[in-house]
Design a protein around this motif. Structure first.
Motif, PDB file in Angstrom:
ATOM      1  N   ILE A   1     114.510  39.205 -58.825  1.00 50.55           N
ATOM      2  CA  ILE A   1     115.388  39.240 -60.002  1.00 50.55           C
ATOM      3  C   ILE A   1     115.184  40.533 -60.791  1.00 50.55           C
ATOM      4  CG2 ILE A   1     115.904  38.153 -62.215  1.00 50.55           C
ATOM      5  CD1 ILE A   1     116.980  36.656 -59.773  1.00 50.55           C
ATOM      6  N   VAL A   2     113.910  40.881 -61.034  1.00 50.41           N
ATOM      7  CA  VAL A   2     113.632  42.117 -61.792  1.00 50.41           C
ATOM      8  C   VAL A   2     114.145  43.335 -61.029  1.00 50.41           C
ATOM      9  CG1 VAL A   2     111.803  43.575 -62.724  1.00 50.41           C
ATOM     10  CG2 VAL A   2     111.646  41.097 -62.968  1.00 50.41           C
ATOM     11  N   GLY A   3     113.858  43.378 -59.724  1.00 51.56           N
ATOM     12  CA  GLY A   3     114.325  44.503 -58.924  1.00 51.56           C
ATOM     13  C   GLY A   3     115.836  44.596 -58.863  1.00 51.56           C
ATOM     14  N   ALA A   4     116.512  43.439 -58.768  1.00 49.92           N
ATOM     15  CA  ALA A   4     117.976  43.422 -58.686  1.00 49.92           C
ATOM     16  C   ALA A   4     118.604  43.953 -59.965  1.00 49.92           C
ATOM     17  CB  ALA A   4     118.456  42.000 -58.418  1.00 49.92           C
TER      18      ALA A   4
ATOM     19  N   MET B   1     115.605  49.196 -51.756  1.00 55.80           N
ATOM     20  CA  MET B   1     116.555  48.665 -50.779  1.00 55.80           C
ATOM     21  C   MET B   1     117.836  48.169 -51.439  1.00 55.80           C
ATOM     22  SD  MET B   1     116.175  45.400 -48.247  1.00 55.80           S
ATOM     23  CE  MET B   1     117.655  44.745 -47.466  1.00 55.80           C
ATOM     24  N   LEU B   2     117.709  47.445 -52.540  1.00 60.63           N
ATOM     25  CA  LEU B   2     118.892  46.893 -53.209  1.00 60.63           C
ATOM     26  C   LEU B   2     119.814  48.009 -53.700  1.00 60.63           C
ATOM     27  CD1 LEU B   2     117.359  43.931 -55.239  1.00 60.63           C
ATOM     28  CD2 LEU B   2     118.821  43.788 -53.227  1.00 60.63           C
TER      29      LEU B   2
ATOM     30  N   LEU C   1     125.411  39.515 -55.396  1.00 60.74           N
ATOM     31  CA  LEU C   1     124.613  38.293 -55.328  1.00 60.74           C
ATOM     32  C   LEU C   1     124.208  37.980 -53.886  1.00 60.74           C
ATOM     33  CD1 LEU C   1     123.381  35.978 -56.871  1.00 60.74           C
ATOM     34  CD2 LEU C   1     125.545  34.743 -56.695  1.00 60.74           C
ATOM     35  N   SER C   2     125.102  38.210 -52.946  1.00 58.15           N
ATOM     36  CA  SER C   2     124.790  37.998 -51.537  1.00 58.15           C
ATOM     37  C   SER C   2     123.669  38.921 -51.080  1.00 58.15           C
ATOM     38  CB  SER C   2     126.042  38.229 -50.687  1.00 58.15           C
ATOM     39  OG  SER C   2     125.755  38.102 -49.314  1.00 58.15           O
TER      40      SER C   2
ATOM     41  N   ARG D   1     117.755  39.872 -49.929  1.00 61.56           N
ATOM     42  CA  ARG D   1     116.489  40.527 -50.271  1.00 61.56           C
ATOM     43  C   ARG D   1     115.419  39.493 -50.630  1.00 61.56           C
ATOM     44  NH1 ARG D   1     113.401  44.864 -49.147  1.00 61.56           N
ATOM     45  NH2 ARG D   1     111.517  44.371 -50.307  1.00 61.56           N
ATOM     46  N   PHE D   2     115.823  38.397 -51.251  1.00 63.94           N
ATOM     47  CA  PHE D   2     114.856  37.343 -51.575  1.00 63.94           C
ATOM     48  C   PHE D   2     114.213  36.793 -50.306  1.00 63.94           C
ATOM     49  CE2 PHE D   2     114.163  32.704 -52.179  1.00 63.94           C
ATOM     50  CZ  PHE D   2     113.051  32.800 -52.997  1.00 63.94           C
TER      51      PHE D   2
END
Length: 268
Positions: free
Chosen positions: A88-91, A155-156, A199-200, A205-206
């Motif tokens: 979440i933080v990274g996103a 990566m994101l 979101l996908s 990534r999760f």
């Protein structure tokens, strides 16, 4: 039939390039195999492998169904929490960096500099970040969260940029023609189109972070990795089996649920 034969004859002869490619691959394969030392496999190694398999067959059920802070279930929840919070933080942090590195949104010099920063972030492995943060924050889950956040950003951001640059630029041009700022173009013209795709990507990534979080425990960054390495070093194979079974089940469940969610997002 003559037309087909003529078309076939006009096709370029790629046999030489295919043979050259296969030859290069064969040479690389043989060269790579030369670094593998099969004599390093000893009888003790095969014994350890057999004991691990026996541990999977005969796990420590008391540890597997222990609901205390030392049990497998608690450690799995902690591992999943590290992966989730780090993702979440990274996103969130990756969103502005992605827009700053998209050449169709910002000037190319700015895009180039931000891309270099993201390449540098992606270059360093997660285990190295884990060792660094353990030194800074000490042992525990916080170091794991910081590591997952930083590795996720690289990566994101890259995946976000690929999606952003594939957008229909006519929308941005129309917004620019009426005097919209860069922020307004992102907020009202781009984000509504990208939310499902973003979101996908985050869910994907999760899945990766969940596996990485288990490994980060090996360097003391929280999660189930540390008990796993301790059990292996102590030759407690039934405990190793319990930990591996719990980890496998967790990953399978999370992957199944995330695939369902991603499929709905893509269709919707």
């Amino acid at each position: 039939m003559n037309t087909i034969e003529k078309q076939y004859q006009l096709e370029p002869n790629r046999k030489l390039s295919q043979i050259a490619t296969l030859l290069i691959l064969a040479i690389l394969f043989v060269w790579s195999m030369s670094t593998v030392q099969f004599e390093a496999f000893t009888a003790n190694g095969f014994t350890i492998a057999k004991n691990i398999l026996l541990g999977l067959i005969q796990p420590d059920l008391n540890l597997l169904f222990n609901f205390s802070s030392n049990g497998i279930l608690y450690l799995l929840v902690e591992t999943m929490a590290i992966a989730f919070l780090g993702t979440i933080v990274g996103a969130i942090l990756a969103v502005p960096l992605a827009f700053l590195s998209a050449s169709n949104i910002v000037p190319k010099p700015v895009s180039f500099i931000v891309r270099l920063l993201l390449i540098f972030i992606r270059t360093i492995p997660a285990i190295v970040y884990g060792l660094m943060f353990v030194r800074v924050t000490g042992l525990g889950a916080f170091a794991g969260v910081l590591t997952m956040s930083l590795t996720s950003i690289g990566m994101l951001s890259k995946l976000y940029v690929d999606v952003i640059e594939d957008l229909d630029t006519s929308i941005l041009e129309s917004m620019e023609s009426i005097g919209c700022t860069v922020f307004e173009k992102i907020r009202f013209g781009i984000l509504p189109q990208l939310s499902a795709l973003f979101l996908s990507i985050v869910i994907y990534r999760f899945d990766m972070n969940l596996r990485d979080a288990a490994v980060l425990g090996l360097v003391g960054a929280g999660g189930i990795g540390a008990p796993l390495i301790f059990a292996m070093n102590s030759y407690r194979w039934s405990e190793v089996g319990s930990i591996l079974i719990g980890l496998i089940l967790l990953i399978l469940i999370v992957e199944y649920v995330s695939n369902k969610i991603r499929a709905k997002l893509v269709r919707g």
